[in-house]
Design a protein around this motif. Sequence first.
Motif, mmCIF file in Angstrom:
data_model
loop_
_atom_site.group_PDB
_atom_site.id
_atom_site.type_symbol
_atom_site.label_atom_id
_atom_site.label_comp_id
_atom_site.label_asym_id
_atom_site.label_seq_id
_atom_site.Cartn_x
_atom_site.Cartn_y
_atom_site.Cartn_z
ATOM 1 N N ILE A 1 38.233 13.545 -19.298
ATOM 2 C CA ILE A 1 36.962 13.857 -18.641
ATOM 3 C C ILE A 1 35.875 12.911 -19.121
ATOM 4 C CG2 ILE A 1 35.129 15.588 -18.483
ATOM 5 C CD1 ILE A 1 37.353 17.711 -18.499
ATOM 6 N N ILE A 2 35.832 12.653 -20.422
ATOM 7 C CA ILE A 2 34.833 11.735 -20.985
ATOM 8 C C ILE A 2 35.004 10.342 -20.392
ATOM 9 C CG2 ILE A 2 34.126 10.545 -23.100
ATOM 10 C CD1 ILE A 2 34.772 13.171 -24.594
ATOM 11 N N ALA B 1 29.138 6.856 -14.986
ATOM 12 C CA ALA B 1 27.828 6.493 -15.536
ATOM 13 C C ALA B 1 27.615 4.979 -15.535
ATOM 14 C CB ALA B 1 27.684 7.045 -16.945
ATOM 15 N N GLU B 2 28.670 4.220 -15.762
ATOM 16 C CA GLU B 2 28.549 2.763 -15.775
ATOM 17 C C GLU B 2 28.310 2.202 -14.374
ATOM 18 O OE1 GLU B 2 32.138 1.598 -17.766
ATOM 19 O OE2 GLU B 2 31.241 1.818 -19.751
ATOM 20 N N ARG B 3 28.883 2.847 -13.354
ATOM 21 C CA ARG B 3 28.714 2.381 -11.969
ATOM 22 C C ARG B 3 27.402 2.841 -11.351
ATOM 23 N NH1 ARG B 3 32.195 4.276 -7.964
ATOM 24 N NH2 ARG B 3 32.516 6.143 -9.185
ATOM 25 N N TYR C 1 24.821 5.612 -6.470
ATOM 26 C CA TYR C 1 25.349 4.274 -6.739
ATOM 27 C C TYR C 1 24.561 3.165 -6.046
ATOM 28 C CZ TYR C 1 29.000 7.356 -8.298
ATOM 29 O OH TYR C 1 29.659 8.360 -8.926
ATOM 30 N N GLU C 2 24.401 3.233 -4.738
ATOM 31 C CA GLU C 2 23.765 2.129 -4.024
ATOM 32 C C GLU C 2 22.268 2.341 -3.818
ATOM 33 O OE1 GLU C 2 25.846 1.177 -0.447
ATOM 34 O OE2 GLU C 2 27.774 1.225 -1.446
ATOM 35 N N ASP C 3 21.888 3.517 -3.353
ATOM 36 C CA ASP C 3 20.494 3.792 -3.024
ATOM 37 C C ASP C 3 19.981 4.943 -3.885
ATOM 38 O OD1 ASP C 3 18.020 3.894 -1.870
ATOM 39 O OD2 ASP C 3 18.696 4.581 0.092
ATOM 40 N N THR D 1 26.185 3.574 -22.371
ATOM 41 C CA THR D 1 26.018 3.129 -20.988
ATOM 42 C C THR D 1 24.533 2.848 -20.735
ATOM 43 O OG1 THR D 1 25.666 5.341 -20.071
ATOM 44 C CG2 THR D 1 27.945 4.590 -20.263
ATOM 45 N N ASP D 2 24.216 2.392 -19.537
ATOM 46 C CA ASP D 2 22.815 2.148 -19.176
ATOM 47 C C ASP D 2 21.999 3.430 -19.234
ATOM 48 O OD1 ASP D 2 23.314 -0.501 -18.770
ATOM 49 O OD2 ASP D 2 23.432 -0.369 -16.585
ATOM 50 N N HIS D 3 22.655 4.548 -19.011
ATOM 51 C CA HIS D 3 21.975 5.839 -18.992
ATOM 52 C C HIS D 3 22.073 6.559 -20.348
ATOM 53 C CE1 HIS D 3 21.719 5.169 -14.722
ATOM 54 N NE2 HIS D 3 23.021 5.040 -14.652
#
Length: 173
Positions: free
Chosen positions: A9-10, A17-19, A84-86, A65-67
């Motif tokens: 799960i992690i 989270a990375e995407r 992801y995109e918007d 991660t970025d977050h």
Amino acid sequence: MKRQDKAQIIEQLKEVAERASIAIVTDFKGLGVEDFTNLRAKLREVGVDCQVVKNTLARLAFEGTDHGILADKFKENCAIVTGYEDPVAAAKVVAEFAKESKTFELRFASLEGKYLDEDGVKALSLLPSKEELLGKALGTMNAVPTNFVRVLANVPRGLLNVLTAVKDQKEAA
């Protein structure tokens, strides 16, 4: 839950989270299953995911991660909405659902690594979508050459009007 299941799960949440360009943490305490299913359906329509995960697993997944700025803030019941995109589309759906529901609340978010509080997410939801912004930019870029052509076309048109007036004057005389 077995340790191996937790590790899986992690790992999955870390990949998400990375995407993701935006991660919104919400409080769904007191929200019915039907309402939560409706929220997930609305989010899926705009290409956004929503997961309910234990706080300790979310903390471990988001670190590095970025977050990562959200890692220390997971407390009580929370659902993680990832776009992801918007990022504006995700914020719009969540903010709109929070207005409609009395039990669902926005807590905070991370937009490409920058922390947003509840008001920041609501402000993000008021922005035009990516398609609207691209349309406005294209309209502006298209207006410049169109106006230039109109200005250039007016020069011969003005000369033609003058020549026509001179011709009419000579014919009258």
